[in-house]
Scaffold this motif. Sequence first.
Motif, short mmCIF file in Angstrom:
data_model
loop_
_atom_site.label_atom_id
_atom_site.label_comp_id
_atom_site.label_asym_id
_atom_site.label_seq_id
_atom_site.Cartn_x
_atom_site.Cartn_y
_atom_site.Cartn_z
N LYS A 16 0.83 -1.20 0.00
CA LYS A 16 0.00 0.00 0.00
C LYS A 16 0.87 1.26 0.00
N TYR A 17 1.97 1.23 0.74
CA TYR A 17 2.85 2.39 0.81
C TYR A 17 3.66 2.54 -0.48
N VAL A 18 4.02 1.42 -1.09
CA VAL A 18 4.70 1.50 -2.39
C VAL A 18 3.81 2.22 -3.40
N LYS A 19 2.54 1.85 -3.42
CA LYS A 19 1.58 2.46 -4.35
C LYS A 19 1.34 3.92 -4.00
N MET A 20 1.29 4.23 -2.71
CA MET A 20 1.00 5.60 -2.28
C MET A 20 2.10 6.57 -2.70
N TYR A 21 3.35 6.13 -2.67
CA TYR A 21 4.47 7.01 -3.00
C TYR A 21 4.85 6.94 -4.47
N GLU A 22 4.16 6.10 -5.25
CA GLU A 22 4.54 5.92 -6.64
C GLU A 22 4.35 7.20 -7.46
N ASN A 23 5.42 7.63 -8.13
CA ASN A 23 5.41 8.78 -9.03
C ASN A 23 4.93 10.06 -8.34
N GLN A 24 5.36 10.25 -7.08
CA GLN A 24 4.99 11.44 -6.32
C GLN A 24 6.21 12.35 -6.18
N GLN A 25 5.96 13.64 -6.14
CA GLN A 25 7.04 14.61 -5.96
C GLN A 25 7.62 14.48 -4.56
N LEU A 26 8.94 14.55 -4.44
CA LEU A 26 9.60 14.43 -3.15
C LEU A 26 9.18 15.57 -2.23
N GLY A 27 8.71 15.24 -1.05
CA GLY A 27 8.26 16.23 -0.09
C GLY A 27 6.76 16.45 -0.07
N LYS A 28 6.06 15.88 -1.05
CA LYS A 28 4.61 16.05 -1.09
C LYS A 28 3.93 15.24 -0.01
N LEU A 29 4.46 14.05 0.27
CA LEU A 29 3.92 13.18 1.31
C LEU A 29 4.88 13.11 2.48
N GLU A 30 4.45 12.41 3.53
CA GLU A 30 5.28 12.23 4.71
C GLU A 30 6.62 11.57 4.32
N PRO A 31 7.73 12.01 4.91
CA PRO A 31 9.03 11.44 4.56
C PRO A 31 9.04 9.92 4.69
N LEU A 69 12.10 -0.69 -5.26
CA LEU A 69 12.55 -0.60 -6.65
C LEU A 69 12.11 -1.82 -7.47
N THR A 70 12.22 -3.00 -6.89
CA THR A 70 11.78 -4.20 -7.62
C THR A 70 10.27 -4.22 -7.77
N ALA A 71 9.55 -3.72 -6.75
CA ALA A 71 8.09 -3.66 -6.86
C ALA A 71 7.67 -2.71 -7.97
N LEU A 72 8.37 -1.58 -8.10
CA LEU A 72 8.05 -0.61 -9.15
C LEU A 72 8.41 -1.17 -10.53
N SER A 73 9.55 -1.82 -10.62
CA SER A 73 9.98 -2.32 -11.93
C SER A 73 9.20 -3.53 -12.38
N GLN A 74 8.74 -4.34 -11.41
CA GLN A 74 7.98 -5.54 -11.75
C GLN A 74 6.47 -5.31 -11.64
N LYS A 75 6.06 -4.05 -11.41
CA LYS A 75 4.65 -3.68 -11.30
C LYS A 75 3.93 -4.50 -10.23
N GLY A 76 4.61 -4.69 -9.10
CA GLY A 76 3.98 -5.35 -7.96
C GLY A 76 4.05 -6.85 -7.98
N TYR A 77 4.50 -7.47 -9.07
CA TYR A 77 4.55 -8.92 -9.14
C TYR A 77 5.87 -9.43 -8.54
N ALA A 78 5.76 -10.47 -7.74
CA ALA A 78 6.94 -11.03 -7.09
C ALA A 78 7.81 -11.73 -8.12
N SER A 79 9.11 -11.65 -7.95
CA SER A 79 10.02 -12.31 -8.86
C SER A 79 11.28 -12.66 -8.11
N GLY A 80 12.19 -13.37 -8.79
CA GLY A 80 13.45 -13.74 -8.16
C GLY A 80 14.46 -12.63 -8.16
N VAL A 81 14.14 -11.48 -8.77
CA VAL A 81 15.10 -10.38 -8.85
C VAL A 81 15.44 -9.86 -7.46
#
Length: 294
Positions: A198-213, A256-268
Amino acid sequence: MSVKEAGSSGRREQAAYHLHIYPQLSTTESQASCRVTATKDSTTSDVIKDAIASLRLDGTKCYVLVEVKESGGEEWVLDANDSPVHRVLLWPRRAQDEHPQEDGYYFLLQERNADGTIKYVHMQLVAQATATRRLVERGLLPRQQADFDDLCNLPELTEANLLKNLKHRFLQQKIYTYAGSILVAINPFKFLPIYNPKYVKMYENQQLGKLEPHVFALADVAYYTMLRKRVNQCIVISGESGSGKTQSTNFLIHCLTALSQKGYASGVERTILGAGPVLEVSREAVCLWKGAFV
């Protein structure tokens, strides 16, 4: 949620619990909280009826009971046949006795509109708070913040004020604080539920400082800057031994892996994390090697 034994004729005695209800209604209604006695068999409808009577509200209106968890991060409208007591028993122990709002787990009593939607009075308060914040940012109103999520905004930048601000935030379980584009992290030495998808999604593509650190905010900015500018990005993690550098690295890799894999689990992620101990041993060996020639 205090407990006492309550008896009723024709059935076995069962524990009774005191639920604290916080009304979030229009300004013409009473805003004082109330305490309602309920058992595990008490339904949401029963609790609402008792709250209406205790607060002396207009019984012709329709009300709903909302469970708030994680300081407003999750809000659930309880069904008429739900058991509020069962909900409370799933909360952290600190929030069960009196469940004050500052602990992040409590019940709200809200009014339902004629079309069935909930009348969110707090949206008006949020709009007012936003307008006030803009006036403060423009320097037209003095800052009244209890703490600052960016150390650069401290009205008087001294070591004492800096440490006081960090301590105040840490006591509220806010372990992250900005210093411009730098993220200051304090090791809580315990798990905090702020690293789920949920937090990965909340901070996705957000400007730095817009949300809680958050450490996810830095990971997100680095990732999308890399995609946009097509230039390699670097995140430097520095700190004393035991400060939490390894754990911060793990959180960055997870995001970073969650963003690059669009939330899907992988061995990366497992592969990268598995290389962490090897890299740390190599770093320690280099430090010892350099120390031998000092």
